[in-house]
Enzyme design. Structure first.
Site, PDB file in Angstrom:
ATOM      1  N   LYS A 280      40.536 -36.123  57.452  1.00 34.91           N
ATOM      2  CA  LYS A 280      40.440 -35.988  55.990  1.00 34.91           C
ATOM      3  C   LYS A 280      38.983 -36.063  55.564  1.00 34.91           C
ATOM      4  O   LYS A 280      38.210 -36.803  56.169  1.00 34.91           O
ATOM      5  CB  LYS A 280      41.171 -37.149  55.306  1.00 34.91           C
ATOM      6  N   ARG A 354      55.825 -37.583  58.455  1.00 35.09           N
ATOM      7  CA  ARG A 354      57.120 -36.999  58.816  1.00 35.09           C
ATOM      8  C   ARG A 354      57.385 -37.125  60.317  1.00 35.09           C
ATOM      9  O   ARG A 354      58.528 -37.206  60.741  1.00 35.09           O
ATOM     10  CB  ARG A 354      57.181 -35.542  58.329  1.00 35.09           C
TER      11      ARG A 354
HETATM   12  N1  BES Z   1      49.321 -39.971  53.620  1.00 38.25           N
HETATM   13  C1  BES Z   1      49.162 -38.618  53.263  1.00 38.25           C
HETATM   14  C2  BES Z   1      49.723 -38.298  51.883  1.00 38.25           C
HETATM   15  C3  BES Z   1      49.035 -38.940  50.705  1.00 38.25           C
HETATM   16  C4  BES Z   1      48.101 -38.243  49.981  1.00 38.25           C
HETATM   17  C5  BES Z   1      49.388 -40.209  50.294  1.00 38.25           C
HETATM   18  C6  BES Z   1      47.509 -38.826  48.887  1.00 38.25           C
HETATM   19  C7  BES Z   1      48.787 -40.796  49.200  1.00 38.25           C
HETATM   20  C8  BES Z   1      47.846 -40.093  48.489  1.00 38.25           C
HETATM   21  C9  BES Z   1      49.876 -37.722  54.272  1.00 38.25           C
HETATM   22  O1  BES Z   1      49.935 -38.208  55.551  1.00 38.25           O
HETATM   23  C10 BES Z   1      49.145 -36.432  54.321  1.00 38.25           C
HETATM   24  O2  BES Z   1      48.011 -36.428  54.721  1.00 38.25           O
HETATM   25  N2  BES Z   1      49.811 -35.355  53.939  1.00 38.25           N
HETATM   26  C11 BES Z   1      49.239 -34.056  53.942  1.00 38.25           C
HETATM   27  C12 BES Z   1      50.233 -33.109  54.579  1.00 38.25           C
HETATM   28  C13 BES Z   1      49.684 -31.741  54.881  1.00 38.25           C
HETATM   29  C14 BES Z   1      48.622 -31.831  55.952  1.00 38.25           C
HETATM   30  C15 BES Z   1      50.805 -30.853  55.322  1.00 38.25           C
HETATM   31  C16 BES Z   1      48.951 -33.668  52.498  1.00 38.25           C
HETATM   32  O3  BES Z   1      49.748 -33.966  51.631  1.00 38.25           O
HETATM   33  O4  BES Z   1      47.909 -33.069  52.268  1.00 38.25           O
HETATM   34 MN    MN Z   2      48.207 -37.748  56.672  1.00 36.14          MN
END
Ligand code: BES
Ligand code: MN
Ligand code: ZN
Length: 509
Positions: A280, A354
Site C-alpha cells: 500500500k 477474504r
Molecule cells: N484492509 C483493507 C481494506 C480497508 C481499506 C480497510 C480502508 C479499512 C480502510 C483490505 O485488505 C484491502 O486492502 N482491500 C483492497 C482490496 C483490493 C486490493 C481488491 C481494497 O479495498 O483496496
Molecule cells: Mn489489504
C-alpha cells in the site's frame, strides 16, 4: 464507570452534576417547559431566565451548564432537538455529550433525570439503556500510552423520580444488562487500539484464552503446524511474510437454551495490513493496525454473549495473520488451497482479508454445522467509498438473518445498509487457473466482488457478511462528525449490534 439506578428525584441527590434533556422549542410556542420547573427552582429561576433570553433552545448538541447557588453542583441541560424526531439514538448521543463536556472539569458523579428522556415512543427501559450506552461509551478514551489523563465522570446514576417509580425493576434489569454490553465494548476497544507490534496473532490468542478462563468458555488455538495439517492454506499464505506467525482462534459459548440455535461469528484479524508484496502507499497504510477490528469485535461479542447468557450457542472464529512483504511472503500469482478444498488464485496480496476468512468460514461451517454464520471484516476500501464511515455494508444470502441484523442495527445505532449479491459479481471472481481469484482487474463494486468470493466458503449455510472497513475506527478528521459516544481510534463497531441480534434471537426462533 459505575452505573446505578435510584428511585429518588435526581435533584435531591448530592451529585456533581444533574442532567436533563430539553426538546427544541417550537416556532410559536415559547413557553418555558413545565418539566424543567424543578431544575429552575434549583438555580433560583436562572434557567427560566436563560430560556427567555433564548440562550436555551433545545437544539441537538446544545449544552447549558448552570451552577446551583446552594453549592450542590451543576444543572446540565442537553438539547434533544425536535420532539417529533426523538428516538433512543438521540438520548444515546446526548448522554455522551454530557459526559464528554464534564471531562476534566472536576465532576466525578453524574445524575440523569430519566423522565426527561423517557418520552413518547422511547419507553423508560429503552431510554435507560441508551443513557448507559452513551455515558459509558462517551467516557472512553484510549489512555494506555498516556502518562497523565484528565479525570471524568466515574459514577452515573439514573434517577427515576415519582413519575417512573413503578418502572424500577424493569429499568434496573435493563441497565445491568446494557452495562455489561457497554463494558464489553470498552474491553474490545482497548484491544482494538493496541498497535501491531503488541497485538500480534499470538497476543490475540492469549487474550482469547484469558477471556475463556474468565467466563468459562472453551478456547482452541490453531498454530502454523496445526493449520498446515488442517489445510488452512489461506491463513498460512497471508501470514507467511511475518515473523509473527498466524493463528486461527476458536471460542465457544455453549448457549443458554437447551436446544437453541448455533450462531457462528467469524472475524478478520489482520494485525497489520501493509498490503504485502502488493504494498500500500504510505497514507493508506497508516491505520492498518485496525485491520483486526472484525476479529476483536468477535471477542467482544463473545464476552457480552457469555456475560448476558444469551440463548443461542455462539462459536467465534478469529482469522489472525500479519500481512507483510518479505522473502517468505505470498506473491501475486500464487495459488493456495483453502480449508474447504477450493483453490484461490492470488492476484493481489492486498486482498488478504477474504483469503484468511475463507479458511475460517470453511472450517466453522464444516465443523459446527451452525444454523447461521455472520462475518465481520474491515474488508474493502470500496465499502468506505460506497457507504461512508458511519455505517457498515451488509450482504446476506438469507432474508430472516438480514432483517434481524437490520433491526438490531436500527436499535443500537450501529447502522448497516444492505447491498446486493448477483451472478454478475459471482462471475467476476471466477479464476482462469483456480476456482476463485482474490481480486478483479476492473475496480468495480469491490465490496460485492469480495462478498461473492466469501460466498464460496459458506456453502448453503444462511450467511451475513458485515464489511466494517468504514465504521470500525475514527480518525482525527472523521471523529468530529461522529456521535460523541465514538472515540478517536477503534470504536468496536459491531459488538453492540451483533449482541443485540443474539439477545433478540430467543424471541424470533
Ligand atoms: N484492509 C483493507 C481494506 C480497508 C481499506 C480497510 C480502508 C479499512 C480502510 C483490505 O485488505 C484491502 O486492502 N482491500 C483492497 C482490496 C483490493 C486490493 C481488491 C481494497 O479495498 O483496496
Ligand atoms: Mn489489504
Ligand atoms: Zn486488509
Amino acid at each position: 464507570m459505575k452505573v446505578q439506578v435510584d428511585r429518588r428525584e435526581g435533584l435531591t441527590a448530592a451529585t456533581d452534576a444533574v442532567a436533563s434533556g430539553v426538546f427544541e422549542r417550537g416556532e410559536k410556542d415559547d413557553s418555558f417547559p413545565r418539566t424543567l420547573a424543578r431544575e429552575d427552582d434549583a438555580v433560583q429561576g436562572h434557567l427560566k431566565a436563560a430560556w427567555q433570553r433564548k440562550e436555551v433552545k433545545g437544539k441537538r448538541k446544545e449544552l447549558t451548564v448552570l451552577h446551583r447557588p446552594d453549592g450542590k453542583g451543576r444543572i446540565v441541560l442537553v438539547g434533544l432537538g425536535p420532539r417529533g424526531r426523538y428516538e433512543a439514538e438521540t438520548a444515546r448521543r446526548a448522554a455522551a455529550e454530557v459526559v464528554r463536556a464534564l471531562k476534566g472539569k472536576g465532576a466525578r458523579t453524574l445524575a440523569f433525570r430519566l423522565s426527561s428522556f423517557a418520552v413518547d415512543r422511547v419507553d423508560a427501559e429503552t431510554a435507560a439503556q441508551a443513557l448507559v450506552d452513551g455515558a459509558v461509551l462517551g467516557g472512553y478514551e484510549f489512555v494506555k500510552y498516556k502518562a497523565t489523563t484528565e479525570g471524568g465522570v466515574e459514577e452515573t446514576t439514573l434517577h427515576l423520580g415519582e413519575e417512573l417509580s413503578r418502572e424500577e425493576a424493569g429499568v434496573k434489569k435493563a441497565v445491568a444488562e446494557e452495562f455489561d454490553v457497554a463494558d464489553a465494548v470498552l474491553w474490545a476497544r482497548n484491544l482494538q487500539n493496541l498497535p501491531a507490534d503488541t497485538a500480534t496473532p499470538e497476543r490475540l490468542a492469549e487474550e482469547a484464552r484469558a477471556l475463556g478462563k474468565e467466563l468459562g468458555l472453551k478456547v482452541t488455538v490453531f498454530d502454523e503446524a496445526k493449520l498446515k495439517e488442517m489445510g488452512c492454506g489461506g491463513i498460512l499464505a497471508v501470514g507467511g511474510g511475518s515473523v509473527h506467525p498466524p493463528r486461527m482462534i476458536v471460542v465457544e459459548y455453549p448457549g443458554g437454551a437447551r436446544r437453541g440455535r448455533t450462531v457462528a461469528v467469524v472475524g478478520k484479524g489482520i494485525t497489520f495490513d501493509s498490503g504485502g508484496i502488493s504494498i500500500k502507499p504510505a497514507p493508506q497504510m497508516s491505520n492498518m493496525k485496525f485491520d483486526k477490528s472484525g476479529a476483536v469485535a468477535v471477542l467482544g461479542i463473545l464476552r457480552a454473549a457469555a456475560t448476558l447468557k444469551v440463548a443461542p450457542k455462539v462459536v467465534g472464529v478469529l482469522c489472525c495473520a500479519e500481512n507483510l512483504p518479505s522473502g517468505s511472503a505470498y506473491r501475486p500469482g500464487d495459488v493456495v488451497r483453502s480449508f474447504n478444498g477450493k483453490t484461490i488464485e492470488v492476484l493481489n496480496t492486498d486482498a488478504e482479508g477474504r483469503v484468511v476468512l475463507s479458511d475460517g468460514l470453511g472450517y466453522v461451517v464444516q465443523q459446527y454445522r451452525p444454523d447461521e454464520v455472520i462475518d465481520l471484516a474491515t474488508l474493502t476500501g470500496a465499502q468506505v467509498v460506497a457507504l461512508g464511515d458511519d455505517m457498515g455494508g451488509l450482504v446476506a444470502n438469507d432474508e430472516r438473518l438480514a432483517q434481524g441484523l437490520l433491526a438490531a442495527a436500527a436499535a443500537t445505532g450501529e447502522p448497516l445498509w444492505r447491498m446486493p449479491l448477483t451472478d454478475y459479481h459471482r462471475e467476476l471472481v471466477k479464476s482462469d487457473v483456480g476456482d476463485v481469484r482474490n481480486s478483479v482487474e476492473i475496480p468495480l463494486a469491490g465490496m460485492l466482488t469480495a462478498s461473492a468470493f466469501l460466498e464460496n466458503f459458506v456453502g448453503t449455510t444462511p450467511w451475513a457478511h458485515l464489511d466494517i472497513a468504514g465504521p470500525a475506527y475514527t480518525t482525527l478528521s472523521t471523529k468530529k462528525y461522529q456521535p460523541a459516544y465514538q472515540n478517536l481510534g477503534g470504536v468496536a463497531f459491531g459488538v453492540r449490534l451483533v449482541t443485540r441480534y443474539l439477545r433478540d434471537l430467543v424471541r424470533t426462533s
